[in-house]
Write an enzyme that holds these catalytic residues in place. Sequence first.
Site, PDB file in Angstrom:
ATOM      1  N   GLU A   1       0.778  -1.251   0.000  1.00 62.69           N
ATOM      2  CA  GLU A   1       0.000   0.000   0.000  1.00 62.69           C
ATOM      3  C   GLU A   1       0.804   1.293   0.000  1.00 62.69           C
ATOM      4  OE1 GLU A   1      -3.049  -0.357   3.072  1.00 62.69           O
ATOM      5  OE2 GLU A   1      -4.097  -1.916   1.954  1.00 62.69           O
TER       6      GLU A   1
ATOM      7  N   GLU B   1      -7.012  -7.714  -1.606  1.00 60.33           N
ATOM      8  CA  GLU B   1      -7.371  -7.462  -0.197  1.00 60.33           C
ATOM      9  C   GLU B   1      -8.790  -6.933  -0.127  1.00 60.33           C
ATOM     10  OE1 GLU B   1      -5.428  -4.981   2.715  1.00 60.33           O
ATOM     11  OE2 GLU B   1      -3.462  -5.727   2.179  1.00 60.33           O
TER      12      GLU B   1
END
Length: 836
Positions: free
Chosen positions: A414, A511
């Site tokens: 991320e 995710e």
Amino acid sequence: VPGCVHTALHRWGLIQDPYYRFNDVMYRWISLDNWTYSRTFKTPFDIRKWQKVNLVFEGVDTVAQILINNITLGRTDNMFNRYSFDITSVIKEVNFVEVRFLSAISYAAEQSRCHKAYSIPPACPPPVQKGECHANFIRKEQCSFSWDWGPSFPTQGIWKDIRIEAYNHYHLIYFSLTSFFVKSAQQWSLEIESVFDVVSSKPIAALVTVNIPKLQTQQTFSVKLQPGEGSIVLLVNINKSSTVEAWWPNGHGKQTGYNMTTTFIMEGGYQIEKFSKAYFRTVELVQEPIPGSPGLSFYFRINGRPIFLKGSNWIPADSFQDRVTYDTLWLLLKSAADANMNALRVWGGGVYEQDEFYNICDEIGIMIWQDFMFACALYPTDENYLESVKAEVSHQVRRLKSHPSIILWSGNNENEAAIASNWFSIPYADREVYIKDYVMLYVKNIREIVLAEDKSRPFIASSPTNGLESVKEGWVSQNPYDTHYGDTHFYDYSNDCWNWTVYPKTRFASEYGFQSWPSFSTIKKVSSTEDWSYTSSFSLHRQHHENGNDQMLQQIGRHFRLPQSTDPIKKFKDMIYLTQVMQAQCVKTETEFYRFSQSEIIKGEGHTMGALYWQLNDIWQAPSWASLEYGGKWKLLHYFAQNFFAPLLPVAYEDKGVLYIYGVSDLHVDHKLTLRVAVHAWGSLEPVCTLAKDGVTVKAQSAVPIYKESINDLLERCGSCTRESCVITFCLVGEGGLQSPTNHHFLSSLKDAVGLEKTRLSASVSQQDDAYIFVLQTTAIAPFVSLDVGSIKGRFSDNGFLMTEKKKVVVFYPWEPTSVEELEKSLTLTSLVDVV
């Protein structure tokens, strides 16, 4: 050793279980102190006989000064690195060795203070996590400073093996092999790399023989080892007349490996023999234009076959790595395979897992998306930091690249998104500094090393990323969540999770997820009576995600009635049950959406080729996104995963009043099947109406529409049905016992269901060989039937199901010895109508 200060103190009875109640905060002092490991040892060999003697640490956690006989050998500052110290001139017959640790917290704070040019956010975790600051300034398991599912236990200790090695002439440090398929020659070959430390002053000649008996392959090479540390690379061509069985992911074929012996015969008659397993598989990450859509595909081809990745995300199995045994790993990974998973992402905020982890994945066919250990933060790029990272990356790639299970290296978790979406409120004028650091760390350093060390598998710089599009935009794309490229992470706690239209029709979902509470038996071990309510200070303390407990209540409230029991413990247990039902149903809806989107493009979106929900396992006993509780117990979500990841599955969804059913298949051949649809009234065990549609073709490895009808027509056809009074179930049946799980589609929220009756559920238990048979009986339809045997370790064949028949047989597979009496005594049966 291996161990850490917390577990040592616990073992000696000096502290309680660190996971008990509020101990994560009570025991902060342990991490704030500096600790020293020391011992005296006798050298078990004649030190004069050896040219070189090393003291080797496979893993030091983290910042330490290493001394032997009061002489400083060096320092460590990276948990993920291997450290080898030359002790040839200082070792004696009796020695005193010391490892003087410095608190990771104070070290990280000091590093941050020294970085004066500009700040590197985030400074600290959100208060709800009760964590420590500046985790990004230390090369240590990032989540040990706390995370939104885990406690803060910045450990100190010698977390992997430590040894002394003595040698003359040379020593083999790394040995690895990777396989390639050479298309032009239509032949498999193996690249074998050996890294040596040569202590003799002149080159050493050697003969190396590689032998793979089952593949009738034997080759001998003559090599010269130069003084110093260096590597030799050998290319072995596999005998063309042998049939090579490839390594396949779980559900797609066998995980064949071949025994291989590599013998090094050195001048002077010394020899080394290496026994290893050779696996043959190819992996490609395909990013190419898709007809009828902007952007690029993003999917994996294994051995030339496109594979839909089904699985989850892996986090560290414990805050204290020395408690993670082979059995712990086997249980968790086997549970993943048993739920029809074929892939896990080793997430970048934890640790590079131990060798056993990857060995098990090789054996059971779990593909690994391997992050490097950087997560949700920006990182410094000063010289010392980069040197440390380079050593870490080259060590880990050399250690791990032989595993066929690893199919991808990914630079971080991320961090591209953090810059692109400006998580840390960086003024626009300063953005370039951070982008430059980002490229320096993940592209110019990590990527370069990976490409040099391992040409056998793809590399991406971040997750989520737009893949090649991110590269084109200078490695940080404008919107890394773009559904037309790469992978996405997606979380939404405010919309209705039963509504598939809120989910991104992405190329790859790496995710996504929802929280739930672990079962009462798991919570009970670390709490006391006054903690057993949803709003206790313990329940708040354990929730590390802002408003997490409320978000679960809101999601539950959309479709179920909240518990109103006057008995506080029953009310708490009902809440736990509902959070698990809700989580299972939410992740089911989202995963099925990703699976049925694999073959279609709608408004330029689709061709989804991966669904890895967040998260597989738990680090402690607390509410989290996991489907396996701490200790390995299956939550209802994990039982649901067994079905929503089934190789053959019918999936239903509604769009503008029309019901669609898709046939989803991971099988390698087309099948002619029968679709059976049944409509049940909540009040009756006899279906109101049934439909069998024959000759339904479900295509190999695809998702195709197989049924379509307006809900109104369906209800009319079934006479006395309304959305509130009926539920639809359906399954696919074929020849030779081929059958999908039975799936369900709710026509309304269950809190509005009409005719749901209080059922009498009963179970009789008997033993059959190593398993136990539970025969369940019901007097009425029972939604979300849950069997729980408390802390008896094991799993059921099915759980959390919609029971529409009088009788159902469920098998319990114990993980430790138990008995019919114990199971009967521990069993609680719950269905939705038992929640009051």
